[in-house]
Design a protein around this motif. Structure first.
Motif, short mmCIF file in Angstrom:
data_model
loop_
_atom_site.label_atom_id
_atom_site.label_comp_id
_atom_site.label_asym_id
_atom_site.label_seq_id
_atom_site.Cartn_x
_atom_site.Cartn_y
_atom_site.Cartn_z
N LEU A 75 0.83 -1.19 0.00
CA LEU A 75 0.00 0.00 0.00
C LEU A 75 0.87 1.25 0.00
CD1 LEU A 75 -2.78 1.36 0.20
CD2 LEU A 75 -2.64 1.10 2.69
N ALA A 76 1.94 1.25 0.80
CA ALA A 76 2.84 2.40 0.86
C ALA A 76 3.54 2.62 -0.48
CB ALA A 76 3.88 2.19 1.96
N ALA A 77 3.98 1.53 -1.12
CA ALA A 77 4.66 1.64 -2.41
C ALA A 77 3.70 2.15 -3.49
CB ALA A 77 5.24 0.29 -2.82
N PHE A 78 2.49 1.63 -3.49
CA PHE A 78 1.50 2.03 -4.49
C PHE A 78 1.10 3.49 -4.30
CE2 PHE A 78 -3.00 1.77 -6.18
CZ PHE A 78 -2.62 1.71 -7.51
N LYS A 79 0.95 3.91 -3.05
CA LYS A 79 0.60 5.30 -2.77
C LYS A 79 1.72 6.23 -3.22
CE LYS A 79 -1.02 8.43 0.84
NZ LYS A 79 -1.35 8.60 2.28
N GLY A 80 2.97 5.82 -2.98
CA GLY A 80 4.10 6.62 -3.44
C GLY A 80 4.12 6.76 -4.95
N PHE A 81 3.79 5.67 -5.64
CA PHE A 81 3.73 5.70 -7.11
C PHE A 81 2.64 6.66 -7.58
CE2 PHE A 81 1.43 3.96 -10.82
CZ PHE A 81 2.38 4.22 -11.80
N LEU A 82 1.46 6.59 -6.97
CA LEU A 82 0.36 7.46 -7.37
C LEU A 82 0.68 8.93 -7.08
CD1 LEU A 82 -2.77 5.41 -6.22
CD2 LEU A 82 -1.85 5.66 -8.53
N GLN A 83 1.40 9.17 -6.00
CA GLN A 83 1.81 10.54 -5.68
C GLN A 83 2.75 11.08 -6.75
OE1 GLN A 83 3.36 10.02 -1.71
NE2 GLN A 83 1.45 10.68 -0.74
N SER A 84 3.60 10.20 -7.29
CA SER A 84 4.50 10.63 -8.35
C SER A 84 3.76 10.99 -9.63
CB SER A 84 5.53 9.52 -8.65
OG SER A 84 4.92 8.43 -9.35
N GLU A 85 2.55 10.46 -9.77
CA GLU A 85 1.70 10.75 -10.93
C GLU A 85 0.63 11.79 -10.61
OE1 GLU A 85 0.01 7.14 -12.48
OE2 GLU A 85 1.78 6.82 -13.75
N TYR A 86 0.67 12.32 -9.40
CA TYR A 86 -0.32 13.30 -8.94
C TYR A 86 -1.75 12.76 -9.05
CZ TYR A 86 3.77 16.28 -9.55
OH TYR A 86 5.03 16.81 -9.48
N LEU A 171 3.15 -1.88 -11.82
CA LEU A 171 3.94 -3.10 -11.98
C LEU A 171 5.11 -2.92 -12.94
CD1 LEU A 171 1.13 -5.83 -12.12
CD2 LEU A 171 2.55 -5.17 -10.16
N LYS A 172 5.07 -1.90 -13.78
CA LYS A 172 6.16 -1.63 -14.72
C LYS A 172 7.06 -0.50 -14.24
CE LYS A 172 3.24 -2.97 -18.65
NZ LYS A 172 2.62 -2.51 -19.92
N SER A 173 6.73 0.08 -13.10
CA SER A 173 7.48 1.24 -12.60
C SER A 173 8.63 0.82 -11.70
CB SER A 173 6.54 2.16 -11.81
OG SER A 173 6.21 1.57 -10.55
N ARG A 174 9.53 1.76 -11.41
CA ARG A 174 10.66 1.49 -10.53
C ARG A 174 10.21 1.29 -9.08
NH1 ARG A 174 16.00 4.87 -11.05
NH2 ARG A 174 16.53 3.19 -9.64
#
Length: 209
Positions: A75-86, A171-174
């Motif tokens: 959940l923390a990783a996914f939230k960080g990813f979404l934050q990077s995409e605003y 799933l394709k992101s860093r």
């Protein structure tokens, strides 16, 4: 023509200055590269040790969005990813709904339900999520007599939206690949690139006329 380092004393001043400048730049770049690699590797190792997430657990995150966001680290990783995409409003709404369903006191349901509606569903919401008009209307009606299930339809719609869109990109992101790939092999590969770069420095020595 002056080639290599033979006859350095006889080289023109411009050639010597150019060679010194190039040497200085290469030295700076190599130092910066080494420092960056060390910081990158140490940070990833520190994160891995602190979170203590096994490779088996990380691999399970690719089995479905529910496997990802029901795991604290996922959940923390996914939230960080979404934050990077605003676009973190979707996961924040999902989390708000999950917390809302845990409320035991009937007296607190109405106030929290209204807050979630104002934050994520209202047309004036600062974190408005993408819902169709029918779902908005249904949710609005549910707030007249709020229960722990009044956001279920809206939450399910946002879950499906994330599953079809942002989850696949995750799933394709860093954010995911840096966890699924062993830290040691990634750092080793980066160090090999740095070494190869240093071995090719001789090709950048200026050839002056």
């Amino acid at each position: 023509m002056c080639k290599g380092l033979a006859g350095v004393a006889a080289l023109p001043a411009t050639c010597l200055k150019s060679a010194k400048d190039m040497k200085h730049r290469l030295g700076f770049l190599l130092q910066k590269t080494d420092a960056c690699e060390q910081v990158f590797c140490s940070k990833k190792e520190k994160a891995a040790s602190s979170q203590k997430i096994s490779q088996e657990e990380v691999k399970k995150w690719s089995q479905g969005l529910d496997s990802l966001i029901t795991h604290e680290g996922g959940l923390a990783a996914f939230k960080g990813f979404l934050q990077s995409e605003y676009s973190e409003e979707n996961i924040e709404f999902w989390m708000a709904c999950e917390n809302y369903k845990k409320i035991k006191s009937p007296g607190k349901l109405a106030a929290q339900a209204q807050k979630i509606y104002d934050d994520f569903i209202s047309v004036h919401a600062t974190k408005e999520v993408n819902l169709d008009s029918c779902t908005r209307e249904e949710t609005s009606q549910n707030l007249l007599e709020p229960t722990t299930s009044c956001f279920d339809t809206a939450q399910r719609k946002i879950f499906i939206l994330m599953e079809k869109d942002s989850y696949r990109r995750f799933l394709k992101s860093r954010f995911y690949l840096d966890l699924i790939l062993p830290t040691e092999s990634r750092c080793s590969g980066n160090q090999k690139k740095a070494k190869a770069f240093s071995l090719d420095n001789s090709l950048l020595i200026p050839q002056c006329a």
